[in-house]
Design a protein around this motif. Sequence first.
Motif, PDB file in Angstrom:
ATOM      1  N   ALA A  74       0.843  -1.195   0.000  1.00 31.88           N
ATOM      2  CA  ALA A  74       0.000   0.000   0.000  1.00 31.88           C
ATOM      3  C   ALA A  74       0.883   1.253   0.000  1.00 31.88           C
ATOM      4  CB  ALA A  74      -0.912   0.004   1.223  1.00 31.88           C
ATOM      5  N   TRP A  75       0.471   2.278  -0.733  1.00 32.39           N
ATOM      6  CA  TRP A  75       1.272   3.500  -0.844  1.00 32.39           C
ATOM      7  C   TRP A  75       1.355   4.246   0.484  1.00 32.39           C
ATOM      8  CZ3 TRP A  75      -0.932   8.129   0.371  1.00 32.39           C
ATOM      9  CH2 TRP A  75      -2.317   8.196   0.367  1.00 32.39           C
ATOM     10  N   GLN A  76       0.405   4.013   1.374  1.00 30.04           N
ATOM     11  CA  GLN A  76       0.399   4.727   2.643  1.00 30.04           C
ATOM     12  C   GLN A  76       1.621   4.401   3.500  1.00 30.04           C
ATOM     13  OE1 GLN A  76      -2.246   3.216   1.297  1.00 30.04           O
ATOM     14  NE2 GLN A  76      -4.110   4.401   1.611  1.00 30.04           N
ATOM     15  N   TRP A  77       2.128   3.164   3.408  1.00 33.38           N
ATOM     16  CA  TRP A  77       3.336   2.817   4.153  1.00 33.38           C
ATOM     17  C   TRP A  77       4.497   3.708   3.727  1.00 33.38           C
ATOM     18  CZ3 TRP A  77       2.653  -0.099   8.235  1.00 33.38           C
ATOM     19  CH2 TRP A  77       1.681  -1.100   8.243  1.00 33.38           C
ATOM     20  N   ASP A  78       4.666   3.842   2.402  1.00 34.43           N
ATOM     21  CA  ASP A  78       5.762   4.659   1.878  1.00 34.43           C
ATOM     22  C   ASP A  78       5.545   6.144   2.161  1.00 34.43           C
ATOM     23  OD1 ASP A  78       7.077   2.418   0.852  1.00 34.43           O
ATOM     24  OD2 ASP A  78       5.905   2.504  -1.002  1.00 34.43           O
ATOM     25  N   ALA A  79       4.290   6.581   2.121  1.00 38.20           N
ATOM     26  CA  ALA A  79       4.007   7.992   2.387  1.00 38.20           C
ATOM     27  C   ALA A  79       4.303   8.345   3.848  1.00 38.20           C
ATOM     28  CB  ALA A  79       2.552   8.312   2.039  1.00 38.20           C
ATOM     29  N   GLN A  80       3.970   7.456   4.765  1.00 35.18           N
ATOM     30  CA  GLN A  80       4.282   7.713   6.176  1.00 35.18           C
ATOM     31  C   GLN A  80       5.795   7.752   6.394  1.00 35.18           C
ATOM     32  OE1 GLN A  80       2.176   4.721   8.407  1.00 35.18           O
ATOM     33  NE2 GLN A  80       0.312   5.950   8.508  1.00 35.18           N
ATOM     34  N   ASN A  81       6.502   6.848   5.746  1.00 33.62           N
ATOM     35  CA  ASN A  81       7.952   6.837   5.852  1.00 33.62           C
ATOM     36  C   ASN A  81       8.544   8.124   5.271  1.00 33.62           C
ATOM     37  OD1 ASN A  81      10.546   6.047   6.256  1.00 33.62           O
ATOM     38  ND2 ASN A  81      10.489   4.293   4.900  1.00 33.62           N
ATOM     39  N   ALA A  82       8.044   8.569   4.134  1.00 31.48           N
ATOM     40  CA  ALA A  82       8.538   9.801   3.512  1.00 31.48           C
ATOM     41  C   ALA A  82       8.230  11.023   4.380  1.00 31.48           C
ATOM     42  CB  ALA A  82       7.925   9.963   2.124  1.00 31.48           C
ATOM     43  N   LEU A  83       7.051  11.048   4.990  1.00 28.93           N
ATOM     44  CA  LEU A  83       6.680  12.171   5.851  1.00 28.93           C
ATOM     45  C   LEU A  83       7.629  12.294   7.032  1.00 28.93           C
ATOM     46  CD1 LEU A  83       4.563  14.400   6.433  1.00 28.93           C
ATOM     47  CD2 LEU A  83       3.308  12.695   7.743  1.00 28.93           C
ATOM     48  N   MET A  84       7.950  11.167   7.660  1.00 28.77           N
ATOM     49  CA  MET A  84       8.854  11.217   8.808  1.00 28.77           C
ATOM     50  C   MET A  84      10.279  11.518   8.379  1.00 28.77           C
ATOM     51  SD  MET A  84       8.463  11.250  11.932  1.00 28.77           S
ATOM     52  CE  MET A  84       9.860  12.206  12.450  1.00 28.77           C
ATOM     53  N   SER A  85      10.698  11.028   7.227  1.00 32.99           N
ATOM     54  CA  SER A  85      12.033  11.344   6.712  1.00 32.99           C
ATOM     55  C   SER A  85      12.150  12.829   6.424  1.00 32.99           C
ATOM     56  CB  SER A  85      12.321  10.541   5.444  1.00 32.99           C
ATOM     57  OG  SER A  85      12.320   9.169   5.720  1.00 32.99           O
ATOM     58  N   MET A  86      11.096  13.404   5.848  1.00 32.77           N
ATOM     59  CA  MET A  86      11.093  14.846   5.563  1.00 32.77           C
ATOM     60  C   MET A  86      11.174  15.645   6.858  1.00 32.77           C
ATOM     61  SD  MET A  86      10.949  17.148   3.182  1.00 32.77           S
ATOM     62  CE  MET A  86      10.277  16.352   1.769  1.00 32.77           C
ATOM     63  N   SER A  87      10.462  15.221   7.866  1.00 36.57           N
ATOM     64  CA  SER A  87      10.496  15.905   9.157  1.00 36.57           C
ATOM     65  C   SER A  87      11.903  15.894   9.737  1.00 36.57           C
ATOM     66  CB  SER A  87       9.514  15.243  10.122  1.00 36.57           C
ATOM     67  OG  SER A  87       9.613  15.819  11.391  1.00 36.57           O
ATOM     68  N   PHE A  88      12.586  14.763   9.647  1.00 38.48           N
ATOM     69  CA  PHE A  88      13.946  14.673  10.167  1.00 38.48           C
ATOM     70  C   PHE A  88      14.898  15.560   9.372  1.00 38.48           C
ATOM     71  CE2 PHE A  88      18.140  12.530  10.177  1.00 38.48           C
ATOM     72  CZ  PHE A  88      18.471  12.798  11.492  1.00 38.48           C
ATOM     73  N   LEU A  89      14.780  15.554   8.051  1.00 38.93           N
ATOM     74  CA  LEU A  89      15.659  16.392   7.234  1.00 38.93           C
ATOM     75  C   LEU A  89      15.440  17.876   7.503  1.00 38.93           C
ATOM     76  CD1 LEU A  89      15.567  14.451   3.854  1.00 38.93           C
ATOM     77  CD2 LEU A  89      17.430  14.569   5.522  1.00 38.93           C
ATOM     78  N   VAL A  90      14.197  18.267   7.727  1.00 38.30           N
ATOM     79  CA  VAL A  90      13.914  19.665   8.057  1.00 38.30           C
ATOM     80  C   VAL A  90      14.525  20.023   9.413  1.00 38.30           C
ATOM     81  CG1 VAL A  90      12.048  21.284   8.630  1.00 38.30           C
ATOM     82  CG2 VAL A  90      11.865  19.852   6.609  1.00 38.30           C
ATOM     83  N   SER A  91      14.475  19.110  10.370  1.00 38.69           N
ATOM     84  CA  SER A  91      15.076  19.394  11.672  1.00 38.69           C
ATOM     85  C   SER A  91      16.599  19.469  11.575  1.00 38.69           C
ATOM     86  CB  SER A  91      14.639  18.368  12.717  1.00 38.69           C
ATOM     87  OG  SER A  91      15.205  17.114  12.444  1.00 38.69           O
ATOM     88  N   ILE A  92      17.201  18.680  10.699  1.00 35.72           N
ATOM     89  CA  ILE A  92      18.656  18.780  10.467  1.00 35.72           C
ATOM     90  C   ILE A  92      18.984  20.134   9.840  1.00 35.72           C
ATOM     91  CG2 ILE A  92      20.552  17.878   9.054  1.00 35.72           C
ATOM     92  CD1 ILE A  92      20.050  16.205  11.491  1.00 35.72           C
ATOM     93  N   ALA A  93      18.152  20.580   8.897  1.00 34.88           N
ATOM     94  CA  ALA A  93      18.356  21.903   8.297  1.00 34.88           C
ATOM     95  C   ALA A  93      18.243  22.993   9.358  1.00 34.88           C
ATOM     96  CB  ALA A  93      17.354  22.132   7.171  1.00 34.88           C
ATOM     97  N   ALA A  94      17.308  22.839  10.288  1.00 37.50           N
ATOM     98  CA  ALA A  94      17.179  23.807  11.378  1.00 37.50           C
ATOM     99  C   ALA A  94      18.435  23.833  12.230  1.00 37.50           C
ATOM    100  CB  ALA A  94      15.959  23.472  12.234  1.00 37.50           C
ATOM    101  N   LEU A  95      19.002  22.685  12.486  1.00 42.63           N
ATOM    102  CA  LEU A  95      20.238  22.612  13.268  1.00 42.63           C
ATOM    103  C   LEU A  95      21.394  23.283  12.527  1.00 42.63           C
ATOM    104  CD1 LEU A  95      20.800  21.346  16.025  1.00 42.63           C
ATOM    105  CD2 LEU A  95      21.663  19.340  14.841  1.00 42.63           C
ATOM    106  N   VAL A  96      21.460  23.095  11.220  1.00 45.13           N
ATOM    107  CA  VAL A  96      22.498  23.748  10.421  1.00 45.13           C
ATOM    108  C   VAL A  96      22.323  25.268  10.470  1.00 45.13           C
ATOM    109  CG1 VAL A  96      23.335  24.073   8.061  1.00 45.13           C
ATOM    110  CG2 VAL A  96      22.917  21.769   8.926  1.00 45.13           C
TER     111      VAL A  96
END
Length: 133
Positions: A74-96
């Motif tokens: 189901a695409w929802q599994w991948d979408a949830q994974n992508a959403l959390m990955s995006m959240s982590f990358l944004v927080s890394i950008a905030a740290l930078v």
Amino acid sequence: MPSDSPSWRESDFSVPDRKNPRRWIGRGVGLCTFLTLLLLLNEQRRDGVRCEQDCYGPHRTYEPGHPWTNYPDAWQWDAQNALMSMSFLVSIAALVFLFSGRRRRAVILTVVSLVLSASFIAWVQLSPPVGSD
């Protein structure tokens, strides 16, 4: 640069210096990055398992009509994974941005990361249980 406090030459060192109130911004950004890392690691573990033996119920049918959590592709599994990955990358950008001295952008990106993380948590909690019919 004018300052309200006397220079170190004029200080008697009896009164401790006031701590910078902005240090809490850095601690908050760091804490947000750490929390999103924990959520991402949990999501990676959860994504690796998906529905395993509970997929399609006890009869292993491929028929449509079951909740999406019963289908490993189901695409929802991948979408949830992508959403959390995006959240982590944004927080890394905030740290930078925090380390580069741009606190306002760091705070904005931290808020965006928290909103993405909250959306992820709400989506996971509102998803149907794995193996339900």
